[in-house]
Design a protein around this motif. Structure first.
Motif, short mmCIF file in Angstrom:
data_model
loop_
_atom_site.label_atom_id
_atom_site.label_comp_id
_atom_site.label_asym_id
_atom_site.label_seq_id
_atom_site.Cartn_x
_atom_site.Cartn_y
_atom_site.Cartn_z
N GLN A 64 32.14 -21.26 48.44
CA GLN A 64 30.86 -21.21 47.73
C GLN A 64 30.17 -19.87 47.98
OE1 GLN A 64 29.28 -24.76 49.53
NE2 GLN A 64 29.58 -25.97 47.66
N ARG A 65 30.23 -19.38 49.21
CA ARG A 65 29.62 -18.07 49.51
C ARG A 65 30.26 -16.96 48.68
NH1 ARG A 65 29.30 -20.08 54.72
NH2 ARG A 65 31.26 -19.08 55.31
N ASP A 66 31.56 -17.03 48.50
CA ASP A 66 32.24 -16.04 47.68
C ASP A 66 31.75 -16.11 46.23
OD1 ASP A 66 34.28 -13.99 47.28
OD2 ASP A 66 35.36 -15.54 46.15
N GLN A 67 31.61 -17.30 45.72
CA GLN A 67 31.10 -17.49 44.36
C GLN A 67 29.65 -17.00 44.26
OE1 GLN A 67 31.14 -21.61 43.16
NE2 GLN A 67 31.03 -21.10 40.98
N LEU A 68 28.86 -17.30 45.24
CA LEU A 68 27.47 -16.85 45.26
C LEU A 68 27.39 -15.33 45.34
CD1 LEU A 68 26.01 -19.53 47.69
CD2 LEU A 68 25.52 -19.33 45.24
N HIS A 69 28.28 -14.74 46.11
CA HIS A 69 28.30 -13.27 46.22
C HIS A 69 28.58 -12.64 44.86
CE1 HIS A 69 28.87 -9.32 47.93
NE2 HIS A 69 30.06 -9.26 47.36
N ARG A 70 29.52 -13.19 44.11
CA ARG A 70 29.82 -12.66 42.78
C ARG A 70 28.63 -12.81 41.85
NH1 ARG A 70 34.63 -15.31 43.88
NH2 ARG A 70 34.14 -16.98 42.42
N MET A 71 27.93 -13.93 41.94
CA MET A 71 26.74 -14.12 41.11
C MET A 71 25.65 -13.12 41.49
SD MET A 71 26.26 -18.24 40.53
CE MET A 71 26.59 -18.82 42.16
N ARG A 72 25.50 -12.90 42.78
CA ARG A 72 24.50 -11.95 43.27
C ARG A 72 24.79 -10.54 42.76
NH1 ARG A 72 23.32 -13.62 48.82
NH2 ARG A 72 25.52 -13.22 49.10
N LEU A 73 26.07 -10.16 42.75
CA LEU A 73 26.45 -8.85 42.23
C LEU A 73 26.13 -8.71 40.74
CD1 LEU A 73 29.86 -8.23 44.04
CD2 LEU A 73 27.65 -7.16 44.53
N GLN A 74 26.37 -9.77 39.98
CA GLN A 74 26.03 -9.75 38.55
C GLN A 74 24.54 -9.51 38.36
OE1 GLN A 74 27.84 -13.67 37.41
NE2 GLN A 74 28.21 -12.55 35.51
N LEU A 75 23.74 -10.24 39.11
CA LEU A 75 22.29 -10.09 38.99
C LEU A 75 21.85 -8.68 39.39
CD1 LEU A 75 20.96 -13.47 40.43
CD2 LEU A 75 21.09 -12.78 38.05
N GLN A 76 22.39 -8.17 40.47
CA GLN A 76 22.01 -6.83 40.92
C GLN A 76 22.38 -5.77 39.88
OE1 GLN A 76 24.07 -6.80 44.74
NE2 GLN A 76 22.10 -6.44 45.74
N GLN A 77 23.54 -5.90 39.28
CA GLN A 77 23.97 -4.93 38.28
C GLN A 77 23.02 -4.95 37.08
OE1 GLN A 77 27.90 -5.57 36.74
NE2 GLN A 77 28.00 -3.53 35.85
N LEU A 78 22.65 -6.14 36.64
CA LEU A 78 21.73 -6.25 35.52
C LEU A 78 20.34 -5.74 35.89
CD1 LEU A 78 21.21 -7.02 32.62
CD2 LEU A 78 21.00 -9.41 33.35
N GLN A 79 19.88 -6.05 37.09
CA GLN A 79 18.59 -5.54 37.56
C GLN A 79 18.59 -4.01 37.55
OE1 GLN A 79 18.48 -7.64 41.37
NE2 GLN A 79 16.48 -8.46 40.81
N ASN A 80 19.63 -3.43 38.08
CA ASN A 80 19.71 -1.96 38.13
C ASN A 80 19.70 -1.36 36.74
OD1 ASN A 80 19.80 -2.03 40.93
ND2 ASN A 80 22.03 -1.89 41.02
#
Length: 89
Positions: A64-80
């Protein structure tokens, strides 16, 4: 371990936040301007969702942490991307 329902709900929240933010980004790109309120709301929704992912990671198993990490990266990329776009308008 995070429950399956809580993970599913969070995944839906992430998808919704990304969809809304992408809509605002696309509108701002097409119009070469952006609606401050909607753009800011989309950015805030991304940040809130990011924080929810971080909280969920504390009770998640390794998969689950791995899945959450990928979601977090998606959000960060869009935020940037949105931050850079907002500076260029």
């Amino acid at each position: 371990m995070a429950t399956r329902d809580s993970m599913d709900n969070l995944m839906q929240q992430v998808e919704d936040a990304i969809r809304y933010a992408e809509e605002q980004y696309k509108q701002s790109s097409l119009q070469e301007q952006y609606n401050d309120d909607d753009y800011t709301k989309a950015m805030q929704q991304l940040e809130d969702t990011y924080l929810d992912i971080t909280k969920m990671a504390h009770s998640a198993n390794s998969q689950q942490r791995d899945q959450l990490h990928r979601m977090r990266l998606q959000l960060q990329q869009l935020q940037n991307t949105m931050i850079l776009e907002g500076e260029n308008l």
